[in-house]
Design a protein around this motif. Structure first.
Motif, PDB file in Angstrom:
ATOM      1  N   MET A   1       0.827  -1.207   0.000  1.00  0.00           N
ATOM      2  CA  MET A   1       0.000   0.000   0.000  1.00  0.00           C
ATOM      3  C   MET A   1       0.864   1.261   0.000  1.00  0.00           C
ATOM      4  SD  MET A   1      -2.727  -1.330  -0.378  1.00  0.00           S
ATOM      5  CE  MET A   1      -2.431  -3.038  -0.755  1.00  0.00           C
ATOM      6  N   GLN A   2       2.129   1.102   0.436  1.00  0.00           N
ATOM      7  CA  GLN A   2       3.040   2.255   0.486  1.00  0.00           C
ATOM      8  C   GLN A   2       3.785   2.469  -0.837  1.00  0.00           C
ATOM      9  OE1 GLN A   2       3.844   4.454   3.081  1.00  0.00           O
ATOM     10  NE2 GLN A   2       2.055   3.605   4.120  1.00  0.00           N
ATOM     11  N   ILE A   3       3.790   1.426  -1.683  1.00  0.00           N
ATOM     12  CA  ILE A   3       4.532   1.548  -2.948  1.00  0.00           C
ATOM     13  C   ILE A   3       3.590   2.166  -3.969  1.00  0.00           C
ATOM     14  CG2 ILE A   3       5.759   0.294  -4.782  1.00  0.00           C
ATOM     15  CD1 ILE A   3       6.131  -1.986  -2.778  1.00  0.00           C
ATOM     16  N   SER A   4       3.901   3.376  -4.403  1.00  0.00           N
ATOM     17  CA  SER A   4       2.951   3.998  -5.324  1.00  0.00           C
ATOM     18  C   SER A   4       3.132   3.432  -6.732  1.00  0.00           C
ATOM     19  CB  SER A   4       3.110   5.512  -5.317  1.00  0.00           C
ATOM     20  OG  SER A   4       4.441   5.848  -5.620  1.00  0.00           O
ATOM     21  N   GLN A   5       4.379   3.171  -7.116  1.00  0.00           N
ATOM     22  CA  GLN A   5       4.568   2.622  -8.461  1.00  0.00           C
ATOM     23  C   GLN A   5       5.906   1.888  -8.595  1.00  0.00           C
ATOM     24  OE1 GLN A   5       4.626   5.857 -11.260  1.00  0.00           O
ATOM     25  NE2 GLN A   5       6.144   7.008 -10.118  1.00  0.00           N
ATOM     26  N   LEU A   6       5.939   0.950  -9.519  1.00  0.00           N
ATOM     27  CA  LEU A   6       7.189   0.294  -9.898  1.00  0.00           C
ATOM     28  C   LEU A   6       7.435   0.676 -11.348  1.00  0.00           C
ATOM     29  CD1 LEU A   6       6.638  -3.323  -8.462  1.00  0.00           C
ATOM     30  CD2 LEU A   6       7.868  -1.433  -7.405  1.00  0.00           C
ATOM     31  N   THR A   7       8.539   1.346 -11.618  1.00  0.00           N
ATOM     32  CA  THR A   7       8.789   1.793 -12.989  1.00  0.00           C
ATOM     33  C   THR A   7      10.073   1.175 -13.542  1.00  0.00           C
ATOM     34  OG1 THR A   7       9.991   3.735 -12.233  1.00  0.00           O
ATOM     35  CG2 THR A   7       7.632   4.002 -12.596  1.00  0.00           C
ATOM     36  N   PHE A   8      10.173   1.156 -14.850  1.00  0.00           N
ATOM     37  CA  PHE A   8      11.316   0.529 -15.534  1.00  0.00           C
ATOM     38  C   PHE A   8      11.720   1.359 -16.735  1.00  0.00           C
ATOM     39  CE2 PHE A   8       8.517  -2.510 -13.542  1.00  0.00           C
ATOM     40  CZ  PHE A   8       9.393  -3.168 -12.693  1.00  0.00           C
ATOM     41  N   GLU A   9      13.010   1.459 -16.978  1.00  0.00           N
ATOM     42  CA  GLU A   9      13.477   2.111 -18.201  1.00  0.00           C
ATOM     43  C   GLU A   9      14.829   1.551 -18.617  1.00  0.00           C
ATOM     44  OE1 GLU A   9      14.898   6.371 -17.493  1.00  0.00           O
ATOM     45  OE2 GLU A   9      13.657   6.063 -15.716  1.00  0.00           O
ATOM     46  N   GLN A  10      15.210   1.896 -19.837  1.00  0.00           N
ATOM     47  CA  GLN A  10      16.472   1.388 -20.372  1.00  0.00           C
ATOM     48  C   GLN A  10      17.609   2.319 -19.946  1.00  0.00           C
ATOM     49  OE1 GLN A  10      16.278   0.969 -24.590  1.00  0.00           O
ATOM     50  NE2 GLN A  10      18.050  -0.358 -24.623  1.00  0.00           N
ATOM     51  N   PRO A  11      18.744   1.775 -19.494  1.00  0.00           N
ATOM     52  CA  PRO A  11      19.858   2.666 -19.147  1.00  0.00           C
ATOM     53  C   PRO A  11      20.519   3.247 -20.393  1.00  0.00           C
ATOM     54  CG  PRO A  11      20.502   0.369 -18.857  1.00  0.00           C
ATOM     55  CD  PRO A  11      19.067   0.355 -19.272  1.00  0.00           C
ATOM     56  N   SER A  12      20.945   4.502 -20.298  1.00  0.00           N
ATOM     57  CA  SER A  12      21.619   5.113 -21.448  1.00  0.00           C
ATOM     58  C   SER A  12      23.130   5.030 -21.260  1.00  0.00           C
ATOM     59  CB  SER A  12      21.150   6.572 -21.570  1.00  0.00           C
ATOM     60  OG  SER A  12      22.248   7.448 -21.594  1.00  0.00           O
ATOM     61  N   TYR A  13      23.822   4.579 -22.317  1.00  0.00           N
ATOM     62  CA  TYR A  13      25.283   4.474 -22.237  1.00  0.00           C
ATOM     63  C   TYR A  13      25.938   5.852 -22.219  1.00  0.00           C
ATOM     64  CZ  TYR A  13      25.258  -0.592 -23.070  1.00  0.00           C
ATOM     65  OH  TYR A  13      25.092  -1.955 -22.969  1.00  0.00           O
ATOM     66  N   GLU A  14      25.209   6.868 -22.680  1.00  0.00           N
ATOM     67  CA  GLU A  14      25.767   8.219 -22.636  1.00  0.00           C
ATOM     68  C   GLU A  14      25.856   8.690 -21.178  1.00  0.00           C
ATOM     69  OE1 GLU A  14      24.990  12.608 -24.497  1.00  0.00           O
ATOM     70  OE2 GLU A  14      23.386  11.130 -24.610  1.00  0.00           O
ATOM     71  N   ARG A  15      24.826   8.357 -20.413  1.00  0.00           N
ATOM     72  CA  ARG A  15      24.802   8.716 -18.992  1.00  0.00           C
ATOM     73  C   ARG A  15      25.710   7.793 -18.178  1.00  0.00           C
ATOM     74  NH1 ARG A  15      21.592  11.768 -15.684  1.00  0.00           N
ATOM     75  NH2 ARG A  15      20.515  12.514 -17.516  1.00  0.00           N
ATOM     76  N   TYR A  16      25.761   6.527 -18.596  1.00  0.00           N
ATOM     77  CA  TYR A  16      26.492   5.520 -17.817  1.00  0.00           C
ATOM     78  C   TYR A  16      27.536   4.807 -18.696  1.00  0.00           C
ATOM     79  CZ  TYR A  16      22.428   6.138 -14.734  1.00  0.00           C
ATOM     80  OH  TYR A  16      21.446   6.653 -13.920  1.00  0.00           O
ATOM     81  N   PRO A  17      28.572   5.511 -19.138  1.00  0.00           N
ATOM     82  CA  PRO A  17      29.564   4.859 -20.013  1.00  0.00           C
ATOM     83  C   PRO A  17      30.267   3.672 -19.348  1.00  0.00           C
ATOM     84  CG  PRO A  17      30.327   7.048 -19.309  1.00  0.00           C
ATOM     85  CD  PRO A  17      28.907   6.927 -18.889  1.00  0.00           C
ATOM     86  N   CYS A  18      30.361   3.682 -18.011  1.00  0.00           N
ATOM     87  CA  CYS A  18      31.042   2.579 -17.317  1.00  0.00           C
ATOM     88  C   CYS A  18      30.303   1.250 -17.519  1.00  0.00           C
ATOM     89  CB  CYS A  18      31.153   2.872 -15.822  1.00  0.00           C
ATOM     90  SG  CYS A  18      32.384   4.124 -15.460  1.00  0.00           S
ATOM     91  N   LEU A  19      28.987   1.322 -17.642  1.00  0.00           N
ATOM     92  CA  LEU A  19      28.202   0.104 -17.852  1.00  0.00           C
ATOM     93  C   LEU A  19      28.597  -0.535 -19.185  1.00  0.00           C
ATOM     94  CD1 LEU A  19      25.865  -1.757 -17.049  1.00  0.00           C
ATOM     95  CD2 LEU A  19      24.280  -0.131 -18.079  1.00  0.00           C
ATOM     96  N   LYS A  20      28.773   0.308 -20.189  1.00  0.00           N
ATOM     97  CA  LYS A  20      29.168  -0.190 -21.516  1.00  0.00           C
ATOM     98  C   LYS A  20      30.581  -0.781 -21.461  1.00  0.00           C
ATOM     99  CE  LYS A  20      29.094   1.357 -26.302  1.00  0.00           C
ATOM    100  NZ  LYS A  20      30.344   1.860 -26.862  1.00  0.00           N
ATOM    101  N   LEU A  21      31.478  -0.072 -20.773  1.00  0.00           N
ATOM    102  CA  LEU A  21      32.863  -0.562 -20.679  1.00  0.00           C
ATOM    103  C   LEU A  21      32.906  -1.943 -20.030  1.00  0.00           C
ATOM    104  CD1 LEU A  21      34.726   2.703 -19.517  1.00  0.00           C
ATOM    105  CD2 LEU A  21      34.921   1.560 -21.740  1.00  0.00           C
ATOM    106  N   ALA A  22      32.101  -2.133 -18.995  1.00  0.00           N
ATOM    107  CA  ALA A  22      32.100  -3.411 -18.280  1.00  0.00           C
ATOM    108  C   ALA A  22      31.532  -4.523 -19.152  1.00  0.00           C
ATOM    109  CB  ALA A  22      31.306  -3.286 -16.988  1.00  0.00           C
ATOM    110  N   LYS A  23      30.456  -4.212 -19.860  1.00  0.00           N
ATOM    111  CA  LYS A  23      29.837  -5.240 -20.723  1.00  0.00           C
ATOM    112  C   LYS A  23      30.836  -5.664 -21.807  1.00  0.00           C
ATOM    113  CE  LYS A  23      25.565  -6.384 -22.954  1.00  0.00           C
ATOM    114  NZ  LYS A  23      25.139  -6.204 -24.308  1.00  0.00           N
ATOM    115  N   GLU A  24      31.491  -4.672 -22.408  1.00  0.00           N
ATOM    116  CA  GLU A  24      32.472  -4.980 -23.459  1.00  0.00           C
ATOM    117  C   GLU A  24      33.663  -5.763 -22.887  1.00  0.00           C
ATOM    118  OE1 GLU A  24      31.445  -1.123 -26.285  1.00  0.00           O
ATOM    119  OE2 GLU A  24      33.254  -1.080 -25.043  1.00  0.00           O
ATOM    120  N   ALA A  25      34.037  -5.434 -21.659  1.00  0.00           N
ATOM    121  CA  ALA A  25      35.163  -6.146 -21.026  1.00  0.00           C
ATOM    122  C   ALA A  25      34.828  -7.625 -20.871  1.00  0.00           C
ATOM    123  CB  ALA A  25      35.486  -5.518 -19.669  1.00  0.00           C
TER     124      ALA A  25
END
Ligand code: NAD
Ligand code: MG
Length: 399
Positions: free
Chosen positions: A300-324
Motif C-alpha cells: 500500500m506504500q509503494i505507489s509505483q514500480l517503474t522501468f526504463e532502459q539505461p543510457s550508455y551516454e549517462r552511464y559509459p562505465c556500464l558499456k565498458l564493463a559489458k564490453e570487457a
C-alpha cells in the motif's frame, strides 16, 4: 542434546555488509557463533564487535593497529587473539573451525582470502564482487574442485538465485527453459541529473544513494553504474551465462531486486525492501529461512514500480564493463583495477566524476590483453592496470 552452532568468519566485519551480517547473527545466537572478524583500519568498531561477539581471532592489516587493539581487548578481559597481515587473513578464512565465510572486503584486497575460503571448501557468502570479476574462471574452477558452496550476497544475484530452479548451473540455462536474466538497478543518484553537471559532482553527492546505505566505493560505482557492469560480469560467472543473456533494466525504486524470464512467458521476480539483511539472512540460513529484522514490504506504500532502459551516454562505465566481459581474458581484471584507482582518485578529489570512465577506457587501451591462465596472470593484469591508471590519474590531477 546441544546443537553445534555454525561458526562464522567475517572478512570485512566493520563495513556496511559486515555490520549488517553481525546484525543478523545477533538475532540468532542459537544458530551462529563468530570465529573471526577482520578489518582494515576501523579498530574502534572492531574493538566493540570483539567485546560483543568474542571471536577467537580478530585480524587487521597493520601491526600498529593490531597491537593497540590487542592491548584494549586485554584491558577489557576479552580473549580474542589479534593477528595481522594477508597470510593470517587467508589462514582464518580457511581455518578448520570455520564453517561459513562472509566475503565482504571491498575490492581486489578481498581476492586472496576469499579464494582461500573457497579452496578450503567453506560455505562462502560472496559480497566481494570484485574478487569474482577479476578472477572469474579461476575462482569458479576452484569452487568446482573444492566442492565449496558459493552463495551470492549481492542483492541482485541473491534475487536471481532465488528465482532460478535448483541445480541451475549444473543443468544449464537451456534445459531449465530460461529465456534470460533481468538485472535491475536503480540508476543511482544521478538518474535525472543533466549531463552538463556531471563534471562538478562531489564525492558526498555521489555517495548519497537514494535507496541503499553502502560503503563509499560501491556507492560511487552505483552512481556511475560500474556497479551494474561489475554485477553483469559477476552474474555471468555465478550462473554460467553470456553477457547477451542478461538484460540490464533501470528500476529506480529498488523493490524488485532482479528477475528471471522463462521461455513459457513467466517472469519470476524477488522483491523486498532495499535492506542487505535480506540477502545476508537468506544466504546464511540457506536452504532454511530466518528473520532478518527487515520491515515487511508494504504494497500500500509503494505507489509505483517503474522501468526504463539505461543510457550508455549517462552511464559509459556500464558499456565498458559489458564490453570487457565480451572480450574476456584479463580485461575484466584490468577494468576492475582501473576502476578502483579512478574511484579512489575521485573520492580524493583528484579527478572529476565524469573522468572516472575516461581513466578506465584509457587504461584498457594502454594495457595489454592476455588470456587468464592462472592466478598470477590475474594479479599481473591487476598490477599493470593499476599502475597505468594511476599514471593517467596523475596526469589529470596535474592539470
Ligand atoms: P565498506 O567500505 O563499507 O567495508 C569494507 C570492509 O573491508 C571494511 O571492513 C574494511 O575494513 C575492509 N577492508 C577495506 N580495505 C581492506 C584491505 N585492504 N584489506 C583488508 N580489509 C579491507 O564496503 P561494503 O559496502 O561493506 O562492501 C563490501 C563488499 O560488498 C564490496 O565488494 C561491495 O561491492 C559488496 N557489496 C556491498 C553492498 C552494500 O550494500 N554495501 C551490496 C552488495 C555488494
Ligand atoms: Mg548489488
Amino acid at each position: 542434546m546441544t546443537v553445534q552452532r555454525e561458526s562464522i568468519c567475517i572478512l570485512g566485519a566493520t563495513g556496511s555488509i559486515g555490520t549488517n551480517t553481525l546484525d543478523v547473527i545477533r538475532r540468532h545466537p542459537e544458530r551462529y557463533r563468530v570465529f573471526a572478524l577482520t578489518a582494515n583500519q576501523n579498530i574502534d568498531l572492531l574493538f566493540k564487535q570483539c567485546v560483543e561477539f568474542e571471536p577467537e581471532y580478530a585480524v587487521l592489516t597493520s601491526s600498529e593497529h593490531a597491537e593497540s587493539l590487542q592491548i584494549r581487548l586485554a584491558e577489557h578481559n576479552v580473549s580474542s587473539k589479534v593477528l595481522v597481515g594477508d597470510e593470517q587473513l587467508a589462514w582464518v578464512a580457511s581455518h578448520d573451525h570455520v564453517d561459513t565465510v562472509m566475503a565482504a572486503i571491498v575490492g581486489a584486497a578481498g581476492l586472496l582470502p576469499t579464494l582461500a575460503a573457497v579452496k578450503a571448501a567453506k560455505k562462502v557468502l560472496l559480497a566481494n564482487k570484485e574478487a569474482l570479476v577479476m578472477s572469474g574462471a579461476i575462482f569458479m574452477q576452484a569452487v568446482k574442485e573444492s566442492g565449496a558452496t558459493l552463495l551470492p550476497i549481492d542483492s541482485e544475484h541473491n534475487a536471481i538465485f532465488q528465482c532460478l530452479p535448483e541445480h541451475f548451473v549444473a543443468r544449464g540455462i537451456q534445459s531449465c527453459g530460461i529465456h534470460n536474466i533481468v538485472l535491475t538497478g536503480s540508476g543511482g543518484p544521478f538518474l535525472t541529473k543533466p549531463l552538463a553537471e556531471f563534471s562538478v559532482i562531489s564525492p558526498d553527492e555521489a555517495c548519497a544513494h537514494p535507496n541503499w546505505t553502502m560503503g563509499r566505493k560501491i556507492s560511487v560505482d552505483s552512481a556511475t553504474m560500474m556497479n551494474k557492469g561489475l554485477e553483469l560480469i559477476e552474474a555471468c560467472w555465478l550462473f554460467d551465462v553470456q553477457p547477451q543473456q542478461i538484460e540490464v533494466v533501470l528500476h529506480p525504486q529498488s523493490i524488485i531486486h532482479s528477475m528471471v524470464r522463462y521461455q513459457d512467458g513467466s517472469v519470476l521476480a524477488q522483491m523486498g525492501n532495499p535492506d542487505m539483511r535480506t540477502p545476508i539472512a537468506h544466504a546464511l540460513a540457506f536452504p532454511e529461512r530466518i528473520s532478518a529484522g527487515v520491515e515487511p514490504l508494504d504494497f500500500m506504500q509503494i505507489s509505483q514500480l517503474t522501468f526504463e532502459q539505461p543510457s550508455y551516454e549517462r552511464y559509459p562505465c556500464l558499456k565498458l564493463a559489458k564490453e570487457a566481459m565480451e572480450q574476456g581474458g584479463n580485461t575484466p581484471a584490468r577494468l576492475n583495477a582501473a576502476n578502483e584507482v579512478a574511484v579512489a582518485a575521485f573520492l580524493d578529489e583528484k579527478i572529476n566524476f565524469d573522468q572516472i570512465a575516461v581513466v578506465i577506457q584509457q587504461t584498457l587501451t594502454e594495457t595489454v590483453y592476455a588470456e587468464v591462465i592462472d592466478l598470477d596472470s590475474v594479479l599481473d593484469a591487476d598490477k599493470q592496470a593499476r599502475d597505468r591508471a594511476q599514471h593517467i590519474v596523475d596526469g589529470f590531477a596535474a592539470n
